[in-house]
Motif scaffolding. Sequence first.
Motif: not given
Lengths: 1083, 412
Positions: B214-243
């Motif tokens: 993986l190149s540096t640029q790809m790692l950078f893109t992945l880390s940005l994606l990770a940030l978005v993923s973390a935020t989205y998934a954390s918010l999703a967890s907060l609102g989840q009704k099903f275990n």
Amino acid sequence: MSMLEDKKGITPSESQRIELRSLVNLSCEPISHFWPMKTFIHHNPLHGLEHLTFEDAIKEGQRFLRGRGYLSNSEYRKYFQQSRISKNSINEALKDVSQNASISIGEREFSHQEVLRALLIHGAGKVATDVCSAILQPSLNQPEIRDLFEKIHNLSKKNATENFLKGHASREKKDLATQYTLAEWCDQTFGTNVQDQINGEIIKWLGGFLDEGHAPWGMPERKKTFYKAWKELVLDDASGSILGIQDWKNKILNLPNRPEDAVLESLSLLGIPKNLWDSYFSLHLAQLSGWTGFIKWRSEQTDYAWQSAFPIDLIKYMAIRLFYERELVMLACQEKLAIPGSYTSISQYLNNHPTGYGLYKEFRSRVLPDEVVNYLNMSLFAQDPLNIEDLDQCDSRLISVWEQTREKQEAEGKTLMVMHLAQSLGVSIQDVVKSTPDTLSSLLDWVEQFPESQHGPIWLEALESSYIKGFAKKISPNLEKLRKSDEIEEQPPESRPLSQAIFCIDVRSECFRRQLEEIGGNETFGFAGFFGVPICYQGFSSEQQTDQCPVLLKPKHVVKEIPRASQGKAAEKFLEGQQIAKTGHTLLHDLKENVVTPYVMVEAIGWFFGFKLFGQTLHPKWFKKAMSWMKESLAIPIRTTLTVDKIQREEAFEMVATKHRAAIYRLFTEKYDQQGAAVPHDQVERLRKLALNQIPSDSKENEELFRLLKWNESDLGQFIVALRKDFNLHERDLDYQIQQITQTGFTVSEQVNYVETALRLLGFTKTFARLVLLCAHGSISDNNPYESALDCGACGGNHGISNARTLAVMANNPQVRQMLAERGITIPPDAHFLPGQHDTTTDEVELYDLEEVPATHRKDLLRLQHDLQEAGEKNSRERLSRFPDVPATKEIDEASPLTKIRSMDWSQVRPEWGLSGHTAFIMGRRSLSQGINFEGRTFLHSYDHSQDPDGKYLEIIMTAPMIVTNWINMEHYFSTVDPVVYGAGSKVYHNVVGNIGVMYGSQSDLCVGLPIQTVFNGDKPYHEPMRLFAVIEAPLERIATIVGRHVILQRLTGNRWINLVAIDPDTKKFFNFRLMEDWQPIN
Amino acid sequence: MNFSNIFPITLALAPLALGVVWKFSNGLSTTHKSIGLTAIGALAGGLIYMRSTLEIEPSILFLASAILLSGFCVIFSQEDKQQTSAIYAPIMIVLGLSLGVLLNQGIVSRIFLGGLLGYIGISQNREQQNSFRTKIIFLHISLAIILSLGSVFIGDSLQMFASLFLAVTFLPLAPFHLPFVGTIKDAKETLSSFWIVVWLIIGLAELRALYSSLSTQMLFTLSLLALVSATYASLASLGQKFNSLFVASATVAHVALVWGLLEVFPSFPKWGIPFGITLAFVMGGVSLAFSFVRQRYGWRTLGKLPGLALPMPRFGVAMVLLVSFALFLPLFPIFSGLMVMPTIVIHDVEIVRISFLFLVVWLGGGWYFLQMLHQTAFGEARSDVPYFDLRLTEFVAVSALLLGAAYSGMIY
């Protein structure tokens, strides 16, 4: 036709306001009064519902207060397993609810009663519908279970009822404003917390307004009454805006000035129909039943200083509550449903959208079954406002699938119930499957008709029945002895016991009396703790007066504690010391409560408090000793007496006149030294009368004064002004002082009446010992807001020693004895009445007024003190065995030190059990109960029916102590069955508020009832909740006649708030009072 | 083909064959359980043998052991009832396929991966839903199968992208998380726990192979994606009704840490694999505990059955320990990453990004895990439900996962 109009814009008339106020006060009937905690009064939390039967009152309590009226069924089942409830008692209790029917399962026949008994003892096995499938699933492997399920499912299909989805809307339409308020409806429908928001605001304002000196900064504007003060101050409160109420300030400003008008306005906006107002008010008042109870009590106290200064009543409270509700409900309904927040709009909404609403409710409460999720767009439920039209128009297949799912779940639930019942009845599932559909249907109907929620009354009945039979059995040996002794025509001559002691009827006295009697030579009696002498007592150097009597009575006599004649100088020093201590205390309090000074104070003297903190915590006994030593070294011992004898008016005048003359002489010597002291007495008297305007000023008569003191008219005038101003030498003060003095005490004939009543009531009219102890009781504990609950309830939640001293003074009065002798009660001259107080925490008995004991009684006194000490030690040992935190295996050599530590340990949440565990109240001769160990569970009142032919004294006992014990019993009962609603929860989280009560945590309703530590031992009830057994040894007709004369007794007995049991003196048999003329024998 | 090639294949095919046989036969549940446990034991022995005789990377063995442990725990916890035999077959099949992916290389590994993806696809398709979401998942899986099988034959750069696609599928990163979430949601009973571990393990294996290219640029893109993923998934967890969805979302949120920290800490196998396994065990443990409750009461909605700690003390203890562990999960990679190796030069912006990622995952995790604990273990238990606490085997299974997480996170 009701005069109350709900049209907006029309100012209500005064009669409408009056009618509204009456309605609000009437609606508060289910809420009982709440007395401030300074004098804790045991009371029935459902006192306002005593006109209903016990069961009905509990149902009403459940409706308004959400309180439980019985222990959990699992708890009763434990009692059954422990054999505290017998099978026979259960059968008897089931008689009223069982039918004359039976069913055949397999080869066995089961009566209705048998089935009900199985349900009672083993439970119905009812499982929540949403978990039925999963719980039944593993069992469906077995073919017989599968068959059973199929059979029940087919039965259910045949008996299918209305569309359950629509049932939500129709149920809620019916229950709205009758079972819950609009705010509660919003919370249970939308998951909002409107009710908590309303309560939060109300508690905040009430806590400030009702404060009685606890807060360093009092709430301003309280003089303007609760409603107006709130209306003014809330404008600066941002909470309304924070809650989201639009245009907050204008709404407040536009509120009517009269609280009644504000209530009517809110009711109009909420759209509550007139016919529902009373239940709606009750629902609101019940939300914070503790605070409501206190407002109810305070509003009825016309002479309560705080109420006079800062008035509050229920209508003002209601005005504010309804204002918050209307605004917050409006907000919630607009946001969630886009409808106005009123009764009419909500009802219309439910009417118009039953299917959609049912779907929404199912989603919120149980979540949709997997089978229906496919037919629905789930995002519809998450929208604000709810798109109800779309929900209404959902796929029709969804409804049928849902109905089917629901039917299946119900059938599964019933299958589980039948499986459980089969196990309870000892029949196999195969037999049940083989039974006819009618049999199965009957079985299911019987189970439905006897749900677990209805088991409570049956269990209670069975528990009480088992108890009274055991009780009767326990007493029967004594009854046998009594029968034999009563049959003897010639009674043996009575000899004088070594001492006699009259204790309170309190259950804690029962064990102490037993221990004292076992030592030998001591005879004891039980009497109400105030000794039949209701007084208003003022301690020495105290400014406050306390009512030392049951709350049912209002004392007419004032008794003050004053220094003995020889203690004048010591008293002055004492008062000076008190003043210094008070000043110091006030200074310390102000330093602590000031905004800035605590920062400095902590640095300067914080270490001193550390001494207290560590001492109290690590070594309470040592710390207490050190503090006692310090107090003793600094305090001036004062010997006091009580003003029992009434001072005649003439003497009172003379007393005041002497005081005035002394004041005049003092002023003379201050101004004129020896010249002033030389003024003759008649001139001083003249001056006094001039100051009091009792004689006109005469220049001729004044000449002597002018000559002596070289005065003129002006000097005389100034002197008189000084007398009036500095020494209160004026008419008004004279009248006041005369009134105070003559109000104090009792006349001789009054004293004779009280003593005679007390002695005859006890049946104590002959054979007086040389020492007769009048033993009151009180309790000492540390850091305990409920300390007053452990004191004497008969003395208004105070220590009873003042009453004991008062009666002792009366009984020792030779004049009183002379008149008593004329009335047939001869007290020997060498019989001395001695007051004392039993500390129920430490079992120490302190004797008072020992100066009055004749020197000839020195050895009797010594013996009595020794016996009391020994009895105390034994009693402590017995009591310690009942504390869960005292190891059972530990050999207790000396119990007294351990009980003493409990009284001084500030972390001890249970210094003693108090009245917990009580079950019965015996009114009869001591020989009925003597020697029997009731384990501190019985109130004992001495009563001899043979000395009371017309029942006059029995009537006093039944209309006073019996009522008080009923209140105590009901308080303990309800605090045990529901520690959260009727009790006060755990002490650990209590916070004292406003010097009036305690709250849970930082903000909650006022905690009514008893804390959990008083009635529970861990998670098990220590107090067995049963209705009190009032056991009276007296002829049945006499008792029935008394009951017939008093409405309150008819209510209590007829409505089963109390179990009235009679012991027939002739047959010595027990009878249970059911209705007038209906006595049922207890076998 | 030599022994070193045949043995790993055999090791994978054995449980696979067993699973296929069980799928189409009706055996006794007790028998299946015993055989299953024995098979796992034998597989473990096989791995030990492989370690000593064949040169296999320790990280691969660790990953394989993790799957074995998870499978063992799930089988061990099963009650001896007839219907649970439906669990054993899928476990064995997936176990075989995943071992095949891990222990083999090249085309063989890809075939097993294709097989695994195909099995996932079939399972998805079996659920009756015909929704857009399911279609996307199906497309995703199809693409993954094609890339998995075709990656052997395409050039290096394309192979890298194919591997990356597979890595973000199995170490789920939003928006590639749908198959993972769908699988967890639809998994029967205790299978969800096993699936979580399997998915993450496969993802870790893919990333391990891929990381160095993986190149540096790809790692950078992945880390940005990770940030978005973390935020989205954390918010999703907060609102989840099903275990199940809650656990799935929480897993996605925490996995984002792996992707986000790739850029910062080199030598991914040293910190990333232990962390990933820890995460898998913790989430697998939570899912397993939930599935026991679901088996008993049919409950899968958070908050509908509160106060379980009192009537079910073993469950309460297990849940509290798991949540406590989960709350400190984000600290592990930071700690181990900082301890184990020097970091590369980090620029200010990267520090902000990484700090934000860490805080989102850590604070978000704290919030929703504690909320879940409050809704599940604490509060007032319902009186109309007969409670049965965890059986000893169930408690041991959850504890084993917890111990595995502790070993992986703190010791290994």
